[in-house]
Design a protein around this motif. Sequence first.
Motif, PDB file in Angstrom:
ATOM      1  N   ALA A   1       0.988  -1.356   0.052  1.00  0.00           N
ATOM      2  CA  ALA A   1       0.045  -0.042   0.019  1.00  0.00           C
ATOM      3  C   ALA A   1       1.025   1.320  -0.159  1.00  0.00           C
ATOM      4  N   LEU A   2       0.826   2.102  -1.070  1.00  0.00           N
ATOM      5  CA  LEU A   2       1.462   3.453  -1.158  1.00  0.00           C
ATOM      6  C   LEU A   2       0.799   4.409  -0.002  1.00  0.00           C
ATOM      7  N   ALA A   3       1.650   4.922   0.735  1.00  0.00           N
ATOM      8  CA  ALA A   3       1.178   6.036   1.824  1.00  0.00           C
ATOM      9  C   ALA A   3       0.830   7.238   1.133  1.00  0.00           C
ATOM     10  N   HIS A   4       1.478   7.754   0.146  1.00  0.00           N
ATOM     11  CA  HIS A   4       0.875   8.733  -0.838  1.00  0.00           C
ATOM     12  C   HIS A   4       1.365   8.911  -2.030  1.00  0.00           C
ATOM     13  N   LEU A   5       0.497   9.368  -2.912  1.00  0.00           N
ATOM     14  CA  LEU A   5       0.918   9.409  -4.312  1.00  0.00           C
ATOM     15  C   LEU A   5       0.822  11.113  -4.778  1.00  0.00           C
ATOM     16  N   PRO A   6       1.506  11.667  -4.583  1.00  0.00           N
ATOM     17  CA  PRO A   6       1.475  13.266  -5.183  1.00  0.00           C
ATOM     18  C   PRO A   6       1.503  13.249  -6.442  1.00  0.00           C
ATOM     19  N   ALA A   7       0.866  14.104  -6.962  1.00  0.00           N
ATOM     20  CA  ALA A   7       0.564  14.597  -8.362  1.00  0.00           C
ATOM     21  C   ALA A   7       0.209  15.841  -8.691  1.00  0.00           C
ATOM     22  N   ARG A   8       0.607  16.277 -10.024  1.00  0.00           N
ATOM     23  CA  ARG A   8      -0.109  17.566 -10.383  1.00  0.00           C
ATOM     24  C   ARG A   8      -0.525  17.553 -11.664  1.00  0.00           C
ATOM     25  N   PHE A   9      -1.089  18.750 -12.129  1.00  0.00           N
ATOM     26  CA  PHE A   9      -2.127  18.692 -13.347  1.00  0.00           C
ATOM     27  C   PHE A   9      -2.604  20.042 -13.723  1.00  0.00           C
ATOM     28  N   THR A  10      -3.010  20.176 -14.896  1.00  0.00           N
ATOM     29  CA  THR A  10      -3.575  21.586 -15.230  1.00  0.00           C
ATOM     30  C   THR A  10      -4.926  21.708 -14.480  1.00  0.00           C
ATOM     31  N   PRO A  11      -5.053  22.829 -13.824  1.00  0.00           N
ATOM     32  CA  PRO A  11      -6.200  22.681 -12.888  1.00  0.00           C
ATOM     33  C   PRO A  11      -7.598  22.844 -13.751  1.00  0.00           C
ATOM     34  N   VAL A  12      -8.592  22.369 -13.322  1.00  0.00           N
ATOM     35  CA  VAL A  12      -9.684  22.407 -14.005  1.00  0.00           C
ATOM     36  C   VAL A  12     -10.904  23.084 -13.173  1.00  0.00           C
ATOM     37  N   THR A  13     -11.709  24.070 -13.767  1.00  0.00           N
ATOM     38  CA  THR A  13     -12.732  24.865 -12.768  1.00  0.00           C
ATOM     39  C   THR A  13     -14.035  24.773 -13.289  1.00  0.00           C
ATOM     40  N   PRO A  14     -14.892  25.030 -12.512  1.00  0.00           N
ATOM     41  CA  PRO A  14     -16.270  24.790 -12.733  1.00  0.00           C
ATOM     42  C   PRO A  14     -16.909  25.573 -13.864  1.00  0.00           C
ATOM     43  N   ASP A  15     -16.246  26.893 -14.084  1.00  0.00           N
ATOM     44  CA  ASP A  15     -16.643  27.564 -15.218  1.00  0.00           C
ATOM     45  C   ASP A  15     -16.137  27.040 -16.502  1.00  0.00           C
ATOM     46  N   GLN A  16     -15.255  26.091 -16.545  1.00  0.00           N
ATOM     47  CA  GLN A  16     -14.593  25.774 -17.903  1.00  0.00           C
ATOM     48  C   GLN A  16     -15.482  25.033 -18.990  1.00  0.00           C
ATOM     49  N   ALA A  17     -15.326  25.326 -20.290  1.00  0.00           N
ATOM     50  CA  ALA A  17     -16.290  24.540 -21.225  1.00  0.00           C
ATOM     51  C   ALA A  17     -15.756  23.151 -21.286  1.00  0.00           C
ATOM     52  N   GLY A  18     -16.544  22.254 -21.725  1.00  0.00           N
ATOM     53  CA  GLY A  18     -16.395  20.950 -22.078  1.00  0.00           C
ATOM     54  C   GLY A  18     -16.864  20.221 -20.737  1.00  0.00           C
ATOM     55  N   VAL A  19     -16.440  18.859 -21.043  1.00  0.00           N
ATOM     56  CA  VAL A  19     -16.961  18.017 -19.969  1.00  0.00           C
ATOM     57  C   VAL A  19     -15.934  17.650 -18.623  1.00  0.00           C
ATOM     58  N   THR A  20     -16.360  18.314 -17.712  1.00  0.00           N
ATOM     59  CA  THR A  20     -15.587  18.540 -16.207  1.00  0.00           C
ATOM     60  C   THR A  20     -16.092  17.579 -15.232  1.00  0.00           C
ATOM     61  N   PRO A  21     -15.601  17.405 -14.122  1.00  0.00           N
ATOM     62  CA  PRO A  21     -16.088  16.677 -12.847  1.00  0.00           C
ATOM     63  C   PRO A  21     -17.594  17.483 -12.569  1.00  0.00           C
ATOM     64  N   TRP A  22     -17.899  18.663 -13.107  1.00  0.00           N
ATOM     65  CA  TRP A  22     -19.198  19.440 -12.657  1.00  0.00           C
ATOM     66  C   TRP A  22     -20.046  19.399 -13.321  1.00  0.00           C
ATOM     67  N   THR A  23     -19.574  18.905 -14.601  1.00  0.00           N
ATOM     68  CA  THR A  23     -20.704  18.838 -15.993  1.00  0.00           C
ATOM     69  C   THR A  23     -21.140  17.520 -16.377  1.00  0.00           C
ATOM     70  N   SER A  24     -20.327  16.531 -15.912  1.00  0.00           N
ATOM     71  CA  SER A  24     -20.292  14.995 -16.431  1.00  0.00           C
ATOM     72  C   SER A  24     -21.809  14.710 -16.528  1.00  0.00           C
ATOM     73  N   PRO A  25     -22.136  14.162 -17.663  1.00  0.00           N
ATOM     74  CA  PRO A  25     -23.539  13.777 -17.943  1.00  0.00           C
ATOM     75  C   PRO A  25     -24.110  12.715 -16.732  1.00  0.00           C
TER      76      PRO A  25
END
Length: 436
Positions: A387-411
């Motif tokens: 079991a990993l204790a942690h798995l730190p990662a980074r990514f380009t932020p995604v925001t609620p007002d963003q166009a396209g399918v996001t975690p806020w707009t998923s069908p």
Amino acid sequence: MNYYTPDLVPLHGPDYAADPHAVYARLRQYGPIAPVEISPGVPAYLITDYQAALDLLKDTDTWSKDPRIWQATLPVDSPVLPMMQWRPNALFNDGDVHDRYRSVITDSFSLVEPHHLRHQVAQAADQLIREFAATGEADLVTQYARPLPLVVFNALFGMPDHYSPRLVAALAGMFDSAGPEEATKANADFEQYVMELVALKHGQRGHDLTSWFMDHPAGLSPEELVHQIVLTMAAGHEPTTNLISNALSRMLSNPDYYSTLSSGSLTARDAINDVLRSEPPMANYSAHFPRFNVRFHGTWIHANQLVLVSYAAANTAPDGLPTDSSRTDGGAHLAFGGAGPHVCPAKQPALLIATAAIERLTSHLCDLELTTPRDQLSWRPGPFHRALAHLPARFTPVTPDQAGVTPWTSPSSSTRPEATSRQKPLTSESTAPHPA
Ligand code: HEM
């Protein structure tokens, strides 16, 4: 008949957590079965050989899962007891008693429609990703892989969504507790959650695992009901978390995976198969006890001594699984307990949850990358899990007002699960034990 050498190899310290395969190589020098220590002062035998593992798992005449005589030799506060002590559930019983408990679990899971489960995983994934998507960084163990199975179980067992933070907090408290007081509180919180779950479903049945457990023809007593719920959640949580995080750590650190997230040939399922074979989420378990003194693969073992199976060592034994890396089915790995009556009853749902969780995460955050190289990640010590204790990662932020399918707009967030699944009645036919 000398059965424990003084040279017990520890499975509980930092050396084992840092490099388990070096320890398995050392253990193989003893032959198919080696003397280990799973906690200070607690000896066991560990099977590291693939054929010996199968021989034990299939031979219920010789081997019992009932730990009661063995556990009476341990101090009552032994740290291994939470994983090992007898309870009236499927894991710690044999024969007809086991079959009865297990039928409740397998029959109820057989009523979960795969597309309904996939929907619940997508909902849980989006809910968790929304909490960190706008920040551009996350610990994919503590913020995703560890809570996700619990958010899914909260829904599968029929609890309203607003209960899932309580379940997540209670189980996080058990893993991260600073001391025994916090651990005791976390345990009490988990028990309280299960009591409220049962009370809620007593009042009103639903289309969920708890209701199916309650109405199963096996007719569980209230105590037995609670124990099968706790077993299912506990047995499902830790390995599914590790399956997701171990697979993600491979995908995000190996160009064969990450350069192909959008276009290539290696998939989440390939990473999962890789993990099941060479880094199983439960590394060593299947606690068994011989019913009588037995000579097993060259070693005499006394009645009621603890013997564990190392799925990790057996899978990677030099004469074990075929090593053809072009195989994508993972081979006949033992990660789900291999064979015999106690093999994991939830293999298919577990694979679906892990695959869907990884795919959802990597599709919302498609440029995920680790901030700590995989060979510098820390692993939680302990004899049973990988079991990993942690798995730190980074990514380009995604925001609620963003166009396209996001975690806020998923069908998926607008689809009602009730509308996507059908209920089958539990009949005597469906209660017959069936293979996992
Ligand atoms: C939905 C998730 C899961 C659920 C609900 C679940 C549930 C269970 C249950 C109830 C048992 C006891 C069965 C019996 O004794 O008859 C079990 C056994 C087992 N499961 Fe799972 N499981 C899940 C995921 C996993 C995963 C992801 C792995 C590892 C890849 C795993 C590995 C095992 C193993 C090795 C055993 C045998 C344990 C033993 O006999 O000591 N499970 N599981």
